[in-house]
Design a protein around this motif. Structure first.
Motif, PDB file in Angstrom:
ATOM      1  N   LEU A  31       0.866  -1.301  -0.047  1.00  0.00           N
ATOM      2  CA  LEU A  31      -0.201  -0.004  -0.021  1.00  0.00           C
ATOM      3  C   LEU A  31       0.793   1.208   0.133  1.00  0.00           C
ATOM      4  CD1 LEU A  31      -2.587   1.585   0.281  1.00  0.00           C
ATOM      5  CD2 LEU A  31      -2.714   0.891   2.749  1.00  0.00           C
ATOM      6  N   ARG A  32       1.875   1.322   0.901  1.00  0.00           N
ATOM      7  CA  ARG A  32       2.538   2.403   0.898  1.00  0.00           C
ATOM      8  C   ARG A  32       3.509   2.764  -0.247  1.00  0.00           C
ATOM      9  NH1 ARG A  32       3.957   5.485   5.220  1.00  0.00           N
ATOM     10  NH2 ARG A  32       3.112   3.957   6.459  1.00  0.00           N
ATOM     11  N   LEU A  33       4.055   1.648  -1.067  1.00  0.00           N
ATOM     12  CA  LEU A  33       4.517   1.793  -2.066  1.00  0.00           C
ATOM     13  C   LEU A  33       3.890   2.420  -3.405  1.00  0.00           C
ATOM     14  CD1 LEU A  33       7.266   1.154  -3.771  1.00  0.00           C
ATOM     15  CD2 LEU A  33       6.355  -1.052  -4.433  1.00  0.00           C
ATOM     16  N   ARG A  34       2.367   1.992  -3.485  1.00  0.00           N
ATOM     17  CA  ARG A  34       1.578   2.350  -4.460  1.00  0.00           C
ATOM     18  C   ARG A  34       1.513   3.990  -4.135  1.00  0.00           C
ATOM     19  NH1 ARG A  34       0.846   4.609  -8.075  1.00  0.00           N
ATOM     20  NH2 ARG A  34      -0.786   4.192  -9.729  1.00  0.00           N
ATOM     21  N   VAL A  35       1.258   4.320  -2.848  1.00  0.00           N
ATOM     22  CA  VAL A  35       0.702   5.759  -2.378  1.00  0.00           C
ATOM     23  C   VAL A  35       1.934   6.559  -2.624  1.00  0.00           C
ATOM     24  CG1 VAL A  35       0.346   7.207  -0.449  1.00  0.00           C
ATOM     25  CG2 VAL A  35      -0.971   5.143  -0.736  1.00  0.00           C
ATOM     26  N   ASN A  36       3.146   6.018  -2.369  1.00  0.00           N
ATOM     27  CA  ASN A  36       4.304   7.018  -2.921  1.00  0.00           C
ATOM     28  C   ASN A  36       4.693   7.207  -4.277  1.00  0.00           C
ATOM     29  OD1 ASN A  36       4.823   7.147   0.081  1.00  0.00           O
ATOM     30  ND2 ASN A  36       6.437   5.555   0.118  1.00  0.00           N
ATOM     31  N   ASN A  37       4.299   6.106  -4.870  1.00  0.00           N
ATOM     32  CA  ASN A  37       4.173   6.117  -6.409  1.00  0.00           C
ATOM     33  C   ASN A  37       3.447   7.202  -7.055  1.00  0.00           C
ATOM     34  OD1 ASN A  37       5.463   5.559  -9.152  1.00  0.00           O
ATOM     35  ND2 ASN A  37       3.642   3.914  -9.120  1.00  0.00           N
ATOM     36  N   ALA A  38       2.142   7.249  -6.471  1.00  0.00           N
ATOM     37  CA  ALA A  38       1.133   8.384  -6.968  1.00  0.00           C
ATOM     38  C   ALA A  38       1.571   9.580  -6.833  1.00  0.00           C
ATOM     39  CB  ALA A  38      -0.065   8.027  -6.234  1.00  0.00           C
ATOM     40  N   SER A  39       2.294   9.876  -5.483  1.00  0.00           N
ATOM     41  CA  SER A  39       2.672  11.262  -5.199  1.00  0.00           C
ATOM     42  C   SER A  39       3.751  11.612  -5.936  1.00  0.00           C
ATOM     43  CB  SER A  39       3.065  11.064  -3.547  1.00  0.00           C
ATOM     44  OG  SER A  39       3.678  12.248  -3.225  1.00  0.00           O
ATOM     45  N   ASP A  40       4.763  10.632  -6.196  1.00  0.00           N
ATOM     46  CA  ASP A  40       6.009  11.119  -7.107  1.00  0.00           C
ATOM     47  C   ASP A  40       5.383  11.430  -8.537  1.00  0.00           C
ATOM     48  OD1 ASP A  40       7.406  10.451  -4.865  1.00  0.00           O
ATOM     49  OD2 ASP A  40       8.159   8.436  -5.575  1.00  0.00           O
ATOM     50  N   THR A  41       4.385  10.635  -8.984  1.00  0.00           N
ATOM     51  CA  THR A  41       3.917  10.649 -10.353  1.00  0.00           C
ATOM     52  C   THR A  41       3.229  12.380 -10.405  1.00  0.00           C
ATOM     53  OG1 THR A  41       3.520   8.575 -10.628  1.00  0.00           O
ATOM     54  CG2 THR A  41       2.473  10.098 -12.165  1.00  0.00           C
ATOM     55  N   ALA A  42       2.515  12.552  -9.013  1.00  0.00           N
ATOM     56  CA  ALA A  42       1.905  13.885  -9.287  1.00  0.00           C
ATOM     57  C   ALA A  42       2.626  14.884  -9.287  1.00  0.00           C
ATOM     58  CB  ALA A  42       0.780  13.896  -8.142  1.00  0.00           C
ATOM     59  N   LYS A  43       4.006  14.927  -8.443  1.00  0.00           N
ATOM     60  CA  LYS A  43       4.902  15.671  -8.252  1.00  0.00           C
ATOM     61  C   LYS A  43       5.631  16.120  -9.615  1.00  0.00           C
ATOM     62  CE  LYS A  43       5.570  15.541  -3.354  1.00  0.00           C
ATOM     63  NZ  LYS A  43       6.519  15.101  -2.167  1.00  0.00           N
ATOM     64  N   LEU A  44       5.919  15.068 -10.129  1.00  0.00           N
ATOM     65  CA  LEU A  44       6.664  15.226 -11.689  1.00  0.00           C
ATOM     66  C   LEU A  44       5.777  15.900 -12.612  1.00  0.00           C
ATOM     67  CD1 LEU A  44       9.122  14.335 -13.554  1.00  0.00           C
ATOM     68  CD2 LEU A  44       7.709  12.089 -13.663  1.00  0.00           C
ATOM     69  N   LEU A  45       4.498  15.462 -12.490  1.00  0.00           N
ATOM     70  CA  LEU A  45       3.773  16.112 -13.756  1.00  0.00           C
ATOM     71  C   LEU A  45       3.412  17.734 -13.165  1.00  0.00           C
ATOM     72  CD1 LEU A  45       1.356  16.185 -15.750  1.00  0.00           C
ATOM     73  CD2 LEU A  45      -0.227  15.401 -14.160  1.00  0.00           C
ATOM     74  N   ALA A  46       3.260  18.027 -11.837  1.00  0.00           N
ATOM     75  CA  ALA A  46       3.123  19.222 -11.574  1.00  0.00           C
ATOM     76  C   ALA A  46       4.499  20.263 -11.836  1.00  0.00           C
ATOM     77  CB  ALA A  46       3.012  19.516  -9.980  1.00  0.00           C
TER      78      ALA A  46
END
Length: 622
Positions: A31-46
């Motif tokens: 769970l934590r790995l997927r949440v971190n992945n989502a956060s990193d993807t969103a930050k990269l997009l921003a």
């Protein structure tokens, strides 16, 4: 049987708990790995959107726009951004191609949307949504609750600055609904694997625990045999434990016995090492297969090798067949025959008395003991014993003679005074003869008194002191006599203290006797050298003169009472020195060459405090 059942249940519960804990960690990490992945993807997009915004802003200095008006500049920039086709396409496509992103917006400082992936919200003030960082840093149970409760949207924000001036921010919305739809299959698989692991661990732990209990009884019996359980049983209350508990208690009991044995062995080893360090003879102990297990310190002098190199080696590795000493010992080891006090030459050229005895137990040889003695030391010891015997005999004779002579002398002196009183009117010649008789009687009385003092038992007032200071005092006392004879006194002392335990007055007298003799031996001037140093637990003091030396024919008598080569000498000084050194468990010897001078060597034991300091330094260096 009940004990075994308890053990099986305990092992099963323990393994199950461990597998459950690992399963919990595994699911939480998924769970934590997927949440971190989502956060990193969103930050990269921003970050990408912010970079595109900075590149889309044109150079306004070439337009008619008043660049000194911040509001006009901001309005112009917002207009450019709304009409920039590439930027709008990037905003729209980002939402379509990233699963967990629900919307994307570029907002100004007031929260108003300049661009929005939902065209209906462009130009409107967006409501503030919770930060996705709150979900990312939450604990595993809280993350599950946030994702699987009511649908929510969290923002990942990236500040936006143009020309180093805050302009707004880029907001990326992450939907928990989208995140949940992506996570559910992965979490389902992880939970299934965890449950399967738990059941598998239950099955395996039950089998393994039952298989492991069988050898426990054998281990327990072996521990009883090693620890001597037939003579030293465990307390009755300890026997109520299960198999593991009993084995643990027996191991602890065996450990206590081993610690006690180790302490006894360590104390015994320290005592043996101390004994070996104080031995004058070289001593080597060998095992059945001729390997060295014990070496005393003097062996290093005889063989010229440190003890550490010899321990554990065989006799052939320690001794060389090329040397006389090695040939004798190797032949004895080969033939298994003892050697009794044979004098041979060691590797460094010293004469050594060597003996070897083979240790037997019920007609079986279990080892060997080699003893080495310095031949010169043995002879010197024999000479000292003979000198002590002579001094003792002389002392007994002197005490008897002094006692018998003292009383007649007192009677003669008394009657001489009476006779002098009666012959007051005698002629001068008669009075002169009477005075000569009186002076000679007084001189004879002083000689007898000296003899009495020499043979009288003394109580030593021992104190620890630095021998260097005592030698300095002796040099100062002898300085006037040395100056009168044209003799220069040279001192050579180490920087470290030479601590000895002596009677200061007696020891000063003993050293002064030798110094004065050395000064008086140099009738035409010369040099008297006084040096001192440590030497194997002793302080070695050497007093060298450059006089005419002591003739060989009288060297054996030099320490005898009443023997002297000086006119008017009493023959007591060197005998007194010899006696004082014996009182202090020391020794004195000399070396003299005719016409080249004499060297006296005094050996005095170091004080125990100094020896302890030396042993501590040696232990630290190992």
């Amino acid at each position: 049987m009940r004990r075994k059942t308890k053990i099986v249940l305990a092992i099963t519960f323990m393994v199950t708990a461990m597998v459950s804990a690992f399963s919990y960690l595994y699911v939480s990490q998924v769970l934590r790995l997927r949440v971190n992945n989502a956060s990193d993807t969103a930050k990269l997009l921003a970050d990408q959107i912010a970079y595109s915004v900075r590149n889309a802003v044109p150079d306004l200095t070439s337009t008619r726009l008043d660049t000194d008006n911040p509001k006009a500049v901001r309005a112009a920039i917002e207009g450019y951004l709304r009409t920039d086709t590439n930027l709008n396409d990037m905003v729209d496509s980002s939402v379509n191609y990233i699963d967990v992103v629900t919307d994307l917006a570029i907002v100004d400082l007031d929260g108003r949307a300049i661009l929005h992936s939902n065209a209906d919200l462009a130009g409107k003030v967006l409501r503030k949504r919770p930060d996705f960082e709150t979900l990312r840093t939450a604990r595993f149970p809280d993350q599950l609750r946030m994702i699987y409760s009511s649908a929510s949207v969290y923002d990942v924000s990236e500040p936006l600055a143009l020309n180093r001036t805050p302009f707004g921010s880029v907001r990326v919305g992450i939907s928990t609904t989208l995140l949940k739809s992506e996570l559910t299959p992965k979490l389902t698989r992880a939970v299934a694997v965890s449950i399967g692991s738990v059941f598998l661990s239950l099955f395996l732990s039950a089998i393994i625990s039952r298989l492991s209990l069988g050898p426990l009884e054998e281990i327990s019996r072996n521990l009883d045999s090693v620890a001597g359980a037939d003579t030293e049983m465990l307390p009755e209350e300890d026997t109520s434990h299960d198999e593991y508990g009993l084995v643990t208690l027996k191991i602890a009991n065996l450990g206590r016995q081993m610690r006690d044995t180790k302490e006894i062995f360590s104390a015994l080893k320290d005592n043996v090492d101390q004994l070996m360090a104080n031995l004058q003879d070289g001593l080597m102990l060998f095992t059945r297969d001729s390997r060295v297990v014990l070496v005393s310190a003097p062996v290093e002098r005889f063989l010229g090798r440190p003890r550490g190199e010899m321990l554990g080696r065989t006799a052939r590795e320690v001794f060389s067949s090329q040397s006389p000493l090695g040939a004798v010992l190797l032949d004895a080891f080969e033939r298994r025959r003892p050697v009794l006090q044979r004098e041979v030459e060691s590797a460094n050229g010293r004469r050594v008395q060597v003996s070897i005895d083979f240790i037997q137990e019920t007609s079986t040889q279990i080892g060997a003991l080699v003893i080495m003695r310095d031949t010169e030391s043995v002879r010197r010891l024999e000479d000292e014993i003979e000198m002590s015997r002579r001094l003792s005999a002389s002392s007994r004779l002197t005490r008897g003679v002094a006692h018998e002579v003292k009383n007649p002398i007192n009677a003669i002196v008394l009657h001489l005074h009476l006779l002098q009183n009666k012959l007051q009117q005698a002629d001068p010649g008669t009075r002169r003869h009477m005075d000569i008789i009186g002076s000679e009687l007084h001189r004879l009385d002083r000689v007898v008194q000296i003899l009495v003092d020499f043979t009288r038992p003394r109580d030593l007032k021992l104190e620890e002191m630095d021998l260097r200071r005592l030698l300095e005092d002796v040099a100062l006392l002898a300085a006037p006599d040395a100056e009168q004879h044209g003799v220069t006194i040279v001192r050579g002392f180490p920087q470290q203290p030479l601590t000895v335990k002596v009677d200061a007055d007696f020891m000063k007298q003993a050293i002064l006797n030798i110094v004065i003799n050395g000064v008086q031996a140099m009738t035409h001037g010369g040099r008297l050298t006084i040096v001192a140093r440590r030497d194997e637990g002793m302080v070695l003091t050497e007093i060298r003169d450059t006089g005419s030396g002591i003739p060989k024919e009288v060297q054996e008598k030099i320490f005898e009472l009443y023997f002297t080569t000086k006119p008017g000498g009493s023959g007591i000084g060197l005998a007194q020195t010899y006696q004082i050194l014996q009182w202090h468990y020391g020794s004195v010897d000399f070396e003299s060459l005719d016409g080249q001078g004499t060297t006296f060597r005094l050996r005095i034991p170091l004080a125990e405090s100094s020896l302890d300091a030396m042993r501590e330094v040696a232990a630290r260096s190992q």
